[in-house]
Scaffold this active site. Structure first.
Site, short mmCIF file in Angstrom:
data_model
loop_
_atom_site.label_atom_id
_atom_site.label_comp_id
_atom_site.label_asym_id
_atom_site.label_seq_id
_atom_site.Cartn_x
_atom_site.Cartn_y
_atom_site.Cartn_z
N CYS A 275 -4.28 23.26 -77.45
CA CYS A 275 -4.99 24.54 -77.28
C CYS A 275 -5.70 25.02 -78.55
O CYS A 275 -6.93 25.07 -78.58
CB CYS A 275 -3.99 25.61 -76.83
N1 LIG Z 1 -0.16 22.78 -73.18
C1 LIG Z 1 -0.21 24.07 -73.34
O1 LIG Z 1 0.63 24.64 -74.04
C2 LIG Z 1 -1.26 24.92 -72.66
C3 LIG Z 1 -1.11 26.33 -72.68
C4 LIG Z 1 -2.07 27.11 -72.07
C5 LIG Z 1 -3.16 26.51 -71.47
N2 LIG Z 1 -3.31 25.15 -71.47
C6 LIG Z 1 -4.47 24.59 -70.79
O2 LIG Z 1 -4.02 24.06 -69.54
C7 LIG Z 1 -4.78 22.90 -69.21
C8 LIG Z 1 -3.85 21.72 -68.96
O3 LIG Z 1 -3.15 21.44 -70.16
P1 LIG Z 1 -1.79 20.63 -70.18
O4 LIG Z 1 -1.22 20.84 -71.53
O5 LIG Z 1 -0.96 20.95 -69.00
O6 LIG Z 1 -2.35 19.14 -70.04
P2 LIG Z 1 -1.48 17.83 -69.68
O7 LIG Z 1 -2.26 16.69 -70.22
O8 LIG Z 1 -0.07 18.03 -70.09
O9 LIG Z 1 -1.50 17.78 -68.10
C9 LIG Z 1 -2.65 17.57 -67.36
C10 LIG Z 1 -2.29 16.74 -66.16
O10 LIG Z 1 -3.48 16.61 -65.36
C11 LIG Z 1 -3.50 15.31 -64.83
N3 LIG Z 1 -4.86 15.01 -64.41
C12 LIG Z 1 -5.90 14.56 -65.15
N4 LIG Z 1 -7.00 14.44 -64.37
C13 LIG Z 1 -6.63 14.81 -63.13
C14 LIG Z 1 -7.32 14.91 -61.90
N5 LIG Z 1 -8.61 14.60 -61.81
N6 LIG Z 1 -6.63 15.31 -60.83
C15 LIG Z 1 -5.33 15.63 -60.93
N7 LIG Z 1 -4.62 15.57 -62.06
C16 LIG Z 1 -5.27 15.18 -63.16
C17 LIG Z 1 -2.95 14.44 -65.94
O11 LIG Z 1 -2.47 13.21 -65.44
C18 LIG Z 1 -1.84 15.32 -66.50
O12 LIG Z 1 -0.61 15.08 -65.84
C19 LIG Z 1 -5.75 22.70 -70.35
O13 LIG Z 1 -6.96 23.32 -70.05
C20 LIG Z 1 -5.10 23.43 -71.51
O14 LIG Z 1 -6.04 23.87 -72.46
C21 LIG Z 1 -2.36 24.35 -72.04
#
Ligand SMILES: NC(=O)c1ccc[n+]([C@@H]2O[C@H](COP(=O)([O-])OP(=O)(O)OC[C@H]3O[C@@H](n4cnc5c(N)ncnc54)[C@H](O)[C@@H]3O)[C@@H](O)[C@H]2O)c1
Length: 441
Positions: A275
């Site tokens: 993030c």
């Molecule tokens: N990690 C954090 O602490 C956090 C906090 C707030 C917001 N975010 C935001 O949330 C979003 C997700 O982050 P995250 O940390 O969960 O990422 P992550 O990489 O942990 O998880 C994303 C998941 O999406 C899957 N994926 C990828 N392409 C896909 C598709 N086309 N269809 C279905 N699934 C798909 C991946 O396999 C993965 O399991 C980002 O935009 C991030 O900026 C993250």
């Protein structure tokens, strides 16, 4: 309000609905838990078959969420993990929690958002709600997702609903979970906002309805830019105060006694995670479209991304005082996760620090109780596995470099046995000083 919206609101309020979560990572899986705990039927979709198989077997792949959650989900008749898009056609609402990384030129990479929105559009049930949760610049939901969903005669606000609700998850932070973190919700239109607000109101303690998706998108970016800028401020002040013989951690503790107008941020070895190092640049990109520069964001990025080099310089200086060159010295890096008590190495500053140490000829090992092997990353590949943090390894190190202050490390052993500790997190403040010379970095 259209009938379809009123019907959905009533069903969400009764928790009599099926909700799909697309992307089961750090954000998606806790969301599944919140929705499931609230009483919804939940379909978890991911393109990563390994995650789906693990969820079917009840196995944990995100350790900080505990072992009980996947077991509970696997045993539940209200949760279905799947990698088949058709299964999402049963959903009354679908939340997108897919990655939003940066491309090689720091530009937003919305390919995951586009691909998953297209997929959802191909299976979306009439009258259902779609919510984007992934962090992105203001306008993404309207300019990117909406056209992909409004295919043929299908129109938002009539045939489906669309909103943005930013995830504020902070993995590893104790005392907060998806259910207890207030939720922002902004619709593409009024019915969409109200429908999405009803969904989150049924799953979390407080959902705040905003006037638009854009306000919600911008609020999320403001939160993360605020963090990036304030961390840069203390990172910049750290060497300034150090040269004056002043310990910045003591200064922050002192300033934090003020009950208003000050919030404590702490210096460190550089930013990490999915993030804070990434999201601010989403706004920078969008601002250019309007002819604006985002100088605070750029400056914070510049300062924060210089931190790994500053840390390595500190190591070199400290070793020099022991009449040792970096080349050939044994450096034991303690903690490679980007923050304490998680197993996440995305964007971790430890990677650049290790690269710089290796480039200067140091013999590098690491210890991290949460990460058995240093995983291959886009820009970094190290053939390193976690060494035990025992007397033999600590004794052998010319320098112990604390990059991440996990709570379950034996700091007393480090204080008692290490020759030199370079501490980027003020981690050694918690133990009685021993023989180790501690240099704050
Ligand atoms: N990690 C954090 O602490 C956090 C906090 C707030 C917001 N975010 C935001 O949330 C979003 C997700 O982050 P995250 O940390 O969960 O990422 P992550 O990489 O942990 O998880 C994303 C998941 O999406 C899957 N994926 C990828 N392409 C896909 C598709 N086309 N269809 C279905 N699934 C798909 C991946 O396999 C993965 O399991 C980002 O935009 C991030 O900026 C993250």
């Amino acid at each position: 309000m259209p009938d379809a919206a009123q019907i959905l609101i009533e069903r969400f309020t009764r928790r009599d609905a099926c909700v799909g979560v697309v992307g089961l990572g750090y954000v998606g899986l806790p969301l599944v838990r919140a929705l499931h705990d609230a009483g919804f039927r939940v379909i978890g979709y991911d393109v990563d078959d390994a995650k789906i198989e693990q969820l079917r077997r009840g196995e944990a792949y995100l350790k900080h969420l505990g072992d009980a959650l996947p077991k509970e989900l696997a045993a539940s008749d209200r949760f279905t993990p799947t990698s088949s898009p058709e299964d999402l056609s049963a959903c009354d609402a679908i939340c997108l929690c897919v990655p939003t990384p940066l491309g090689s030129h720091q530009e937003p990479d919305l390919s995951y958002v586009e691909d998953s929105t297209r997929m959802v559009g191909s299976v979306l049930k009439a009258g259902a709600l779609v919510v984007l949760e992934s962090t992105s610049y203001p306008g993404t939901t309207r300019e990117v997702c909406l056209p992909l969903l409004e295919s043929g005669n299908r129109r938002c606000g009539r045939d489906f609903f669309l909103a943005f609700s930013p995830e504020r998850e902070d993995p590893g932070r104790r005392g907060f979970e998806t259910r207890t973190i207030p939720r922002l919700v902004g619709g593409i239109d009024e019915p969409s906002g109200k429908v999405a607000h009803a969904l989150y109101s049924a799953a979390v303690e407080q959902a705040v309805l905003l006037d638009s998706a854009e306000t919600a998108e911008a609020a999320k970016l403001l939160e993360n830019i605020y963090r990036a800028v304030n961390i840069a401020l203390v990172n910049e002040l750290k060497p300034v105060l150090a040269d004056m013989g002043i310990d910045i951690w003591k200064v922050i503790k002192a300033a934090a006694t003020k009950p208003f107008g000050f919030q404590a941020f702490y210096p460190g070895p550089g930013l990490g995670g999915h993030c804070i190092p990434i999201d601010p640049y989403y706004l920078t990109h969008k601002a250019r479209e309007y002819g604006h520069a985002t100088r605070f964001i750029e400056l914070a990025g510049e300062i924060n991304s210089r931190m790994p080099l500053a840390v390595v310089d500190r190591v070199a200086h400290a070793l020099n005082q022991d009449a040792k060159p970096v080349k050939g010295s044994r450096v034991l890096v303690v903690g490679i996760a980007y923050k304490p008590d998680v197993d996440d190495v995305r964007e971790t500053p430890a990677a650049e620090i290790i690269r710089l140490l290796l480039e200067r000829g140091a013999i590098v090992s690491y210890h991290d109780p949460h990460i058995a092997r240093f995983p291959d990353m886009r820009r970094y590949q190290f053939d390193l596995a976690s060494s035990p943090l025992d007397q033999a390894h600590v004794d052998a190190a010319d320098c112990v470099l604390i990059v991440t202050n996990h709570s379950d490390l034996d700091y007393a052993l480090l204080a008692a046995r290490a020759k030199l500790i370079v501490d980027t997190r003020d981690a050694m403040a918690r133990v009685t000083p021993g023989q180790a010379r501690v240099v704050k970095a």
